[in-house]
Design a protein around this motif. Structure first.
Motif, PDB file in Angstrom:
ATOM      1  N   UNK A   1     -13.539  -3.951   9.551  1.00  0.00           N
ATOM      2  CA  UNK A   1     -12.762  -4.069   8.321  1.00  0.00           C
ATOM      3  C   UNK A   1     -12.454  -2.703   7.738  1.00  0.00           C
ATOM      4  N   UNK A   2     -11.441  -2.715   6.926  1.00  0.00           N
ATOM      5  CA  UNK A   2     -11.055  -1.577   6.095  1.00  0.00           C
ATOM      6  C   UNK A   2     -10.843  -2.173   4.708  1.00  0.00           C
ATOM      7  N   UNK A   3     -11.627  -1.761   3.743  1.00  0.00           N
ATOM      8  CA  UNK A   3     -11.563  -2.402   2.425  1.00  0.00           C
ATOM      9  C   UNK A   3     -10.345  -1.984   1.614  1.00  0.00           C
ATOM     10  N   UNK A   4      -9.847  -0.779   1.843  1.00  0.00           N
ATOM     11  CA  UNK A   4      -8.659  -0.330   1.113  1.00  0.00           C
ATOM     12  C   UNK A   4      -8.011   0.821   1.871  1.00  0.00           C
ATOM     13  N   UNK A   5      -6.740   0.615   2.222  1.00  0.00           N
ATOM     14  CA  UNK A   5      -5.983   1.649   2.926  1.00  0.00           C
ATOM     15  C   UNK A   5      -4.534   1.535   2.481  1.00  0.00           C
ATOM     16  N   UNK A   6      -3.958   2.639   2.007  1.00  0.00           N
ATOM     17  CA  UNK A   6      -2.554   2.631   1.604  1.00  0.00           C
ATOM     18  C   UNK A   6      -1.691   2.668   2.856  1.00  0.00           C
ATOM     19  N   UNK A   7      -0.737   1.724   2.925  1.00  0.00           N
ATOM     20  CA  UNK A   7       0.227   1.663   4.023  1.00  0.00           C
ATOM     21  C   UNK A   7       1.629   1.532   3.446  1.00  0.00           C
ATOM     22  N   UNK A   8       2.610   1.793   4.283  1.00  0.00           N
ATOM     23  CA  UNK A   8       4.017   1.709   3.875  1.00  0.00           C
ATOM     24  C   UNK A   8       4.628   0.438   4.437  1.00  0.00           C
TER      25      UNK A   8
ATOM     26  N   UNK B   1       8.089 -12.899  -0.666  1.00  0.00           N
ATOM     27  CA  UNK B   1       8.509 -14.270  -0.379  1.00  0.00           C
ATOM     28  C   UNK B   1       9.631 -14.383   0.635  1.00  0.00           C
ATOM     29  N   UNK B   2      10.177 -13.264   1.077  1.00  0.00           N
ATOM     30  CA  UNK B   2      11.289 -13.351   2.027  1.00  0.00           C
ATOM     31  C   UNK B   2      11.054 -12.539   3.286  1.00  0.00           C
ATOM     32  N   UNK B   3       9.835 -12.101   3.506  1.00  0.00           N
ATOM     33  CA  UNK B   3       9.500 -11.373   4.725  1.00  0.00           C
ATOM     34  C   UNK B   3       9.331  -9.886   4.492  1.00  0.00           C
ATOM     35  N   UNK B   4       8.412  -9.310   5.205  1.00  0.00           N
ATOM     36  CA  UNK B   4       8.130  -7.889   5.079  1.00  0.00           C
ATOM     37  C   UNK B   4       7.540  -7.396   6.402  1.00  0.00           C
ATOM     38  N   UNK B   5       7.521  -6.085   6.564  1.00  0.00           N
ATOM     39  CA  UNK B   5       6.970  -5.483   7.771  1.00  0.00           C
ATOM     40  C   UNK B   5       6.524  -4.064   7.469  1.00  0.00           C
ATOM     41  N   UNK B   6       5.818  -3.480   8.408  1.00  0.00           N
ATOM     42  CA  UNK B   6       5.423  -2.079   8.284  1.00  0.00           C
ATOM     43  C   UNK B   6       6.679  -1.219   8.278  1.00  0.00           C
ATOM     44  N   UNK B   7       6.636  -0.108   7.554  1.00  0.00           N
ATOM     45  CA  UNK B   7       7.788   0.792   7.446  1.00  0.00           C
ATOM     46  C   UNK B   7       7.508   2.089   8.189  1.00  0.00           C
ATOM     47  N   UNK B   8       8.567   2.718   8.656  1.00  0.00           N
ATOM     48  CA  UNK B   8       8.461   4.038   9.265  1.00  0.00           C
ATOM     49  C   UNK B   8       8.115   5.068   8.202  1.00  0.00           C
ATOM     50  N   UNK B   9       7.474   6.133   8.607  1.00  0.00           N
ATOM     51  CA  UNK B   9       7.089   7.190   7.665  1.00  0.00           C
ATOM     52  C   UNK B   9       8.274   7.831   6.970  1.00  0.00           C
TER      53      UNK B   9
ATOM     54  N   UNK C   1      11.137   6.356   6.119  1.00  0.00           N
ATOM     55  CA  UNK C   1      11.995   5.397   5.418  1.00  0.00           C
ATOM     56  C   UNK C   1      11.836   5.573   3.910  1.00  0.00           C
ATOM     57  N   UNK C   2      12.916   5.985   3.246  1.00  0.00           N
ATOM     58  CA  UNK C   2      12.892   6.236   1.805  1.00  0.00           C
ATOM     59  C   UNK C   2      12.784   4.971   0.956  1.00  0.00           C
ATOM     60  N   UNK C   3      13.043   3.803   1.545  1.00  0.00           N
ATOM     61  CA  UNK C   3      12.990   2.538   0.800  1.00  0.00           C
ATOM     62  C   UNK C   3      11.622   1.866   0.838  1.00  0.00           C
ATOM     63  N   UNK C   4      10.666   2.479   1.504  1.00  0.00           N
ATOM     64  CA  UNK C   4       9.352   1.855   1.697  1.00  0.00           C
ATOM     65  C   UNK C   4       8.523   1.849   0.422  1.00  0.00           C
ATOM     66  N   UNK C   5       7.718   0.816   0.298  1.00  0.00           N
ATOM     67  CA  UNK C   5       6.710   0.718  -0.762  1.00  0.00           C
ATOM     68  C   UNK C   5       5.390   1.215  -0.187  1.00  0.00           C
ATOM     69  N   UNK C   6       4.604   1.875  -0.994  1.00  0.00           N
ATOM     70  CA  UNK C   6       3.253   2.247  -0.592  1.00  0.00           C
ATOM     71  C   UNK C   6       2.282   1.379  -1.371  1.00  0.00           C
ATOM     72  N   UNK C   7       1.509   0.580  -0.633  1.00  0.00           N
ATOM     73  CA  UNK C   7       0.566  -0.348  -1.246  1.00  0.00           C
ATOM     74  C   UNK C   7      -0.779  -0.281  -0.543  1.00  0.00           C
ATOM     75  N   UNK C   8      -1.837  -0.499  -1.298  1.00  0.00           N
ATOM     76  CA  UNK C   8      -3.174  -0.578  -0.720  1.00  0.00           C
ATOM     77  C   UNK C   8      -3.373  -1.966  -0.118  1.00  0.00           C
ATOM     78  N   UNK C   9      -3.875  -1.998   1.102  1.00  0.00           N
ATOM     79  CA  UNK C   9      -4.151  -3.238   1.827  1.00  0.00           C
ATOM     80  C   UNK C   9      -5.605  -3.282   2.257  1.00  0.00           C
TER      81      UNK C   9
END
Length: 94
Positions: free
Chosen positions: A6-13, A19-27, A29-37
């Motif tokens: 496990x990884x308890x918290x890691x920021x990914x893009x 609700x409409x689908x999402x995927x990992x973003x390229x480094x 990509x200026x439109x990416x969100x950075x969120x902790x997962x």
């Protein structure tokens, strides 16, 4: 279910919407969100492994099945750039 890693918290893009689908973003990509997962690899109740990941705010979640632990680790590394060394590994004999 037994937890193998496990990884308890890691920021990914990521790209997309909860609700409409999402995927990992390229480094780059200026439109990416950075969120902790949170990431976890568990058994599937048989002989496979489930990779489960969810944003800490609870809005984004996904899972995938893998035949081996190494396959699950490889997917996370290819998709999110998370190296196998970043995981807290559990003793498989427990």
């Amino acid at each position: 279910m037994k937890s193998y890693a496990n990884i308890t918290s890691r920021v990914v893009r990521i790209l997309g919407h909860p609700n409409s689908g999402w995927s990992a973003a390229d480094l780059d990509d200026d439109n990416a969100l950075e969120l902790a997962f949170r990431f976890e690899i568990t058994d599937d109740g048989h002989q496979g492994f489930l990779l489960v990941y969810q944003s800490l705010d609870g809005r984004y979640a996904a899972d995938s099945w893998h035949g081996t632990l190494d396959e699950a680790l490889a997917l996370v590394e290819a998709s999110f750039g998370i190296a196998p060394s970043e995981w807290a590994m559990q003793d498989p004999s427990l």
